[in-house]
Design a protein around this motif. Structure first.
Motif, short mmCIF file in Angstrom:
data_model
loop_
_atom_site.label_atom_id
_atom_site.label_comp_id
_atom_site.label_asym_id
_atom_site.label_seq_id
_atom_site.Cartn_x
_atom_site.Cartn_y
_atom_site.Cartn_z
N LEU A 72 4.01 43.37 167.45
CA LEU A 72 3.19 41.77 168.05
C LEU A 72 1.94 41.99 166.34
O LEU A 72 1.99 40.68 165.72
N ALA A 90 -3.50 41.72 168.06
CA ALA A 90 -2.11 42.63 168.56
C ALA A 90 -2.81 43.47 169.73
O ALA A 90 -2.33 42.97 171.08
N LEU A 125 -0.23 35.07 171.94
CA LEU A 125 -0.66 35.81 170.34
C LEU A 125 -1.23 34.43 170.31
O LEU A 125 -2.41 34.49 168.99
#
Length: 205
Positions: A72, A90, A125
């Motif tokens: 991530l 993340a 995200l």
């Protein structure tokens, strides 16, 4: 069909019924032969917020990073974020996907449910308005399916439109708001959310 923010909708169909193709069209990955996809009333192809429609994809076992959190972070740093900010975002995405405990695990160590949660965290995200998932219940036993659906329902409750395709017949019947059926190229079911009844307001006598 229509999908509103705050909705959890199931797209049911047998194998090779076209579920995956429909999801790819809705995400803008493929173009439809006819018609168009609209986001907030505007064509998806030219919409400035097109990235807010995310199709969850399978995580590759060949990923070059050591663990889920690093995956991530590397995604975010590829867009120019500093490492400390990327790590913060993340960690937040993993928490939103109820996946905080898997951040330090490698992709190959994850169970089917953990892989789903990692994929959802990766999708979160970019703070999407619409989340599309292809067979998220595949390979999950009954109780874990309920847990996965609980996660998707929670995401919808945070103001996200969530549509998932499945070949499961009845595992989700009491959880989702609507179920659409794709069969022989025809979409059946309640293809638009029901509007609340409009009541006339009257002053008390």
């Amino acid at each position: 069909m229509e999908l509103e923010v705050g909705e959890l909708v199931a797209l049911w169909g047998g194998r090779r019924s076209g579920k995956s193709t429909l999801l790819r069209i809705l995400a803008g990955v493929e173009r439809a032969d006819q018609g168009e996809v609209l986001l907030e009333g505007r064509p998806l192809a030219g919409h400035p917020a097109r990235s807010q429609v995310v199709l969850c994809r399978e995580l590759s076992l060949a990923t070059p990073v050591a663990d889920v959190c690093s995956l991530l972070v590397s995604d975010l740093m590829a867009f120019g974020l500093r490492q400390d900010r990327a790590e913060q975002l993340a960690t937040r995405a993993l928490a939103q996907a109820d996946a905080g405990e898997i951040g330090a695990l490698s992709i190959c160590e994850l169970s089917a449910e953990q892989r789903l949660r990692a994929m959802v965290a990766r999708a979160l995200l970019c703070a999407p308005k619409v989340l599309l998932l292809d067979e998220p219940l595949l390979g999950l036993p009954g109780l874990r399916q309920e847990a996965a659906l609980g996660l998707l329902d929670a995401l919808a409750g945070r103001g996200m439109g969530v549509l998932f395709a499945t070949a499961e017949s009845d595992a989700f019947a009491t959880t989702v708001g609507r179920t659409l059926i794709l069969d022989r190229g025809q979409l059946r079911g309640q293809t638009a959310p029901a509007m609340a009844e409009v009541l006339e307001l009257r002053r008390p006598a």
